[in-house]
Design a protein around this motif. Structure first.
Motif, mmCIF file in Angstrom:
data_model
loop_
_atom_site.group_PDB
_atom_site.id
_atom_site.type_symbol
_atom_site.label_atom_id
_atom_site.label_comp_id
_atom_site.label_asym_id
_atom_site.label_seq_id
_atom_site.Cartn_x
_atom_site.Cartn_y
_atom_site.Cartn_z
ATOM 1 N N ASN A 173 -16.508 30.538 1.348
ATOM 2 C CA ASN A 173 -17.725 30.536 2.169
ATOM 3 C C ASN A 173 -18.214 29.138 2.506
ATOM 4 O OD1 ASN A 173 -17.789 33.328 2.161
ATOM 5 N ND2 ASN A 173 -19.229 33.465 0.452
ATOM 6 N N VAL A 174 -18.082 28.195 1.584
ATOM 7 C CA VAL A 174 -18.635 26.855 1.782
ATOM 8 C C VAL A 174 -17.604 25.876 2.337
ATOM 9 C CG1 VAL A 174 -19.754 24.899 0.619
ATOM 10 C CG2 VAL A 174 -20.318 27.253 -0.055
ATOM 11 N N ALA A 192 -16.942 19.202 -3.949
ATOM 12 C CA ALA A 192 -18.391 19.383 -4.035
ATOM 13 C C ALA A 192 -19.091 18.220 -4.722
ATOM 14 C CB ALA A 192 -18.715 20.683 -4.774
ATOM 15 N N ALA A 193 -18.364 17.474 -5.560
ATOM 16 C CA ALA A 193 -18.968 16.351 -6.282
ATOM 17 C C ALA A 193 -18.261 15.043 -5.941
ATOM 18 C CB ALA A 193 -18.917 16.607 -7.787
ATOM 19 N N LEU A 229 -12.595 12.981 -13.923
ATOM 20 C CA LEU A 229 -13.987 13.293 -13.606
ATOM 21 C C LEU A 229 -14.125 14.648 -12.917
ATOM 22 C CD1 LEU A 229 -15.182 9.752 -12.470
ATOM 23 C CD2 LEU A 229 -15.720 10.928 -14.613
ATOM 24 N N SER A 230 -13.156 15.016 -12.092
ATOM 25 C CA SER A 230 -13.211 16.357 -11.485
ATOM 26 C C SER A 230 -12.976 17.424 -12.548
ATOM 27 C CB SER A 230 -12.190 16.474 -10.345
ATOM 28 O OG SER A 230 -10.859 16.297 -10.821
ATOM 29 N N ALA A 231 -12.162 17.105 -13.560
ATOM 30 C CA ALA A 231 -11.979 18.034 -14.680
ATOM 31 C C ALA A 231 -13.260 18.134 -15.500
ATOM 32 C CB ALA A 231 -10.813 17.576 -15.561
ATOM 33 N N TYR A 232 -13.967 17.015 -15.635
ATOM 34 C CA TYR A 232 -15.263 17.038 -16.325
ATOM 35 C C TYR A 232 -16.220 17.983 -15.588
ATOM 36 C CZ TYR A 232 -19.498 15.241 -18.586
ATOM 37 O OH TYR A 232 -20.674 15.134 -19.299
#
Length: 469
Positions: free
Chosen positions: A187-188, A236-237, A263-266
């Protein structure tokens, strides 16, 4: 009156004072002590009482644990390991001098470690990285990421906030959180998630032309879900991840790319195991890893990792250490807030239960461990198996070690029924043979760096290196 004997406190107080541009007289007056007493504290010549510790923490607006816990213990251990090399055999450096370097000049100490890493590469005939960062040896980058996580206490508030924001937007009222992430990605971001038969060794792959996010159909459910959440973190981050990397002192080459993956795993862990509910569950379940995994749909390793990130000010978990090793003793992950030192350049002590865990696969192995400096730790370890969900697939066997300082042990369910004060149940361990002072250890694989090998033909010790001068 209880006293805090940790030798690293003085250096931290000095740095905080200098960061605020305060002289010793001003800080001493604010704390109600004499400048001469503060000077002795900053040079680690006086112990800090608990009331004074809280006064100092309150003055600087930090948690008391931030003055006590941190990465300096690990930095000292890394330096001692490096200075244990034969090239320093004639330097006559003492442990106190090495500690002084780490505490008074941590930036210089890390520079020494970086230089020693390059020396080891040169000695092994491995090309050093170019000035443009091309061709950087992968393990140098992984060491840099390990140090990066340690410096940040493996806690990134910006990613916690981003994960909470996204989770609030995800509709989790349907068939499960995995389904909710799939729906959110579509959706996003217009990405359709599909299970697929991917080439061997590929877990996830993006097909940008078709807007398909392909996930291997051979993965365990927890791993597949985590990979979806990790990709969601990448999109998203992205701004938060970029900002953290930009502010970090990472070498060029592979390190920024690895940091982005870490960091994406975090973010993924924070999304699947949101901070507040996860911390509450840790306390309610007394850090029962299997039960937490069931509650949040996460694997044993994922839960252990998430436990090490609970360092939010005013709402922190137990300061833990984590180590992951394979059956050959290769350490692939290491992080320590407990104060225990995990070797940087070699395998850990064979007496440590992270290795004994291989003898009883997938069972929790508990150990009271004592380091040569007398500090005791409560350590648990368990093996995990990795491999494809298919017949006759090759398997990888790893051991995950998790632990804390002994005074936190009662907060963990694994301490039930164990006499935490027993000397008989405590296992003496070390960092590595080259810097371990335990001369009578029968499991020595190498002599200590500051001793020389002499063999008495009339005596055959259990280990040739156990009786030395």
């Amino acid at each position: 009156m209880v006293e805090m004997a940790e030798s690293q406190i003085g250096g931290r107080i000095k740095r905080l004072r200098r960061q605020r541009h305060l002289n010793q007289a001003d800080l001493a007056q604010a704390l109600g002590i004499s400048p001469s007493y503060l000077n002795l504290i900053e040079h680690n010549r006086r112990k800090v009482t608990v009331p004074l510790l809280f006064s100092i923490a309150g003055y600087f607006g930090v948690e008391p644990g931030e003055l006590v816990d941190g990465d300096e213990g690990r930095l000292v251990g890394d330096l001692m390991e490096a200075f244990g090399d034969d090239i320093f055999a004639d330097s006559d450096l003492t442990n106190l001098e090495i500690r002084d370097l780490a505490q008074a000049n941590p930036a210089a100490a890390r520079a020494v470690l970086k230089l020693y890493d390059r020396y080891r590469l040169a000695s092994a005939g491995t090309p050093a990285p170019s000035s443009q960062g091309e061709g950087e040896p992968f393990h140098l980058a992984t060491d840099a990421i390990s140090d990066f996580l340690q410096v940040n206490s493996n806690h990134f508030p910006a990613l916690e906030d981003a994960a909470e924001r996204v989770r609030a937007d995800i509709d989790n009222s349907g068939d499960g959180f995995e389904s909710a992430i799939r729906t959110y990605l579509f959706n996003v971001f217009g990405l359709e998630v599909r299970l697929a038969s991917l080439p061997h060794g590929i877990a996830r792959q993006l097909d940008p032309a078709r807007r398909h996010l392909l996930v291997s159909d051979l993965l365990p459910p927890e791993t597949a879900n985590f990979l979806l959440a990790q990709h969601l973190g990448q999109v998203a981050a992205e701004a938060e991840v970029d900002a953290i990397i930009a502010a970090a002192d990472l070498p060029e080459g592979d390190a920024p790319m690895l940091a982005r993956n870490v960091l994406s795993a975090y973010f993924a862990a924070a999304l699947i195991m949101p901070y507040g509910p996860f911390l509450k569950a840790c306390r309610d379940y007394r850090y029962d890893i299997e039960r937490l995994g069931r509650r949040f749909g996460a694997s044993f390793e994922q839960v252990c990792h998430r436990m090490t990130t609970l360092q939010r000010k005013g709402a922190s978990g137990i300061p833990l250490h984590l180590v992951r090793t394979d059956i050959a003793g290769n350490i692939s992950k290491r992080f320590s807030l407990s104060g225990i030192h995990i070797p940087r350049h070699s395998g850990a002590c064979p007496r440590w239960n992270v290795y004994a865990a291989f003898l009883a696969p997938e069972r929790i192995n508990v150990q009271l461990s004592q380091m040569p400096d007398g500090q005791r730790y409560f350590c648990i370890a368990r093996t995990i198996t990795k491999g494809d969900y298919r017949y006759n697939a090759p398997r990888r066997y790893l051991s995950i070690g998790l632990g804390c300082a002994i005074h936190h042990a009662k907060e963990m369910i694994y301490s039930d029924g164990i006499d935490l004060t027993s000397d008989l149940q405590t296992v003496p361990i070390g960092v590595g043979c080259r810097i371990c002072p335990r001369m009578e250890c029968g499991q020595r694989a190498h002599p200590p760096a500051d001793h020389r090998f002499r063999l008495d033909e009339n005596i055959r010790p259990e280990s040739l290196y156990a009786r030395m001068t």
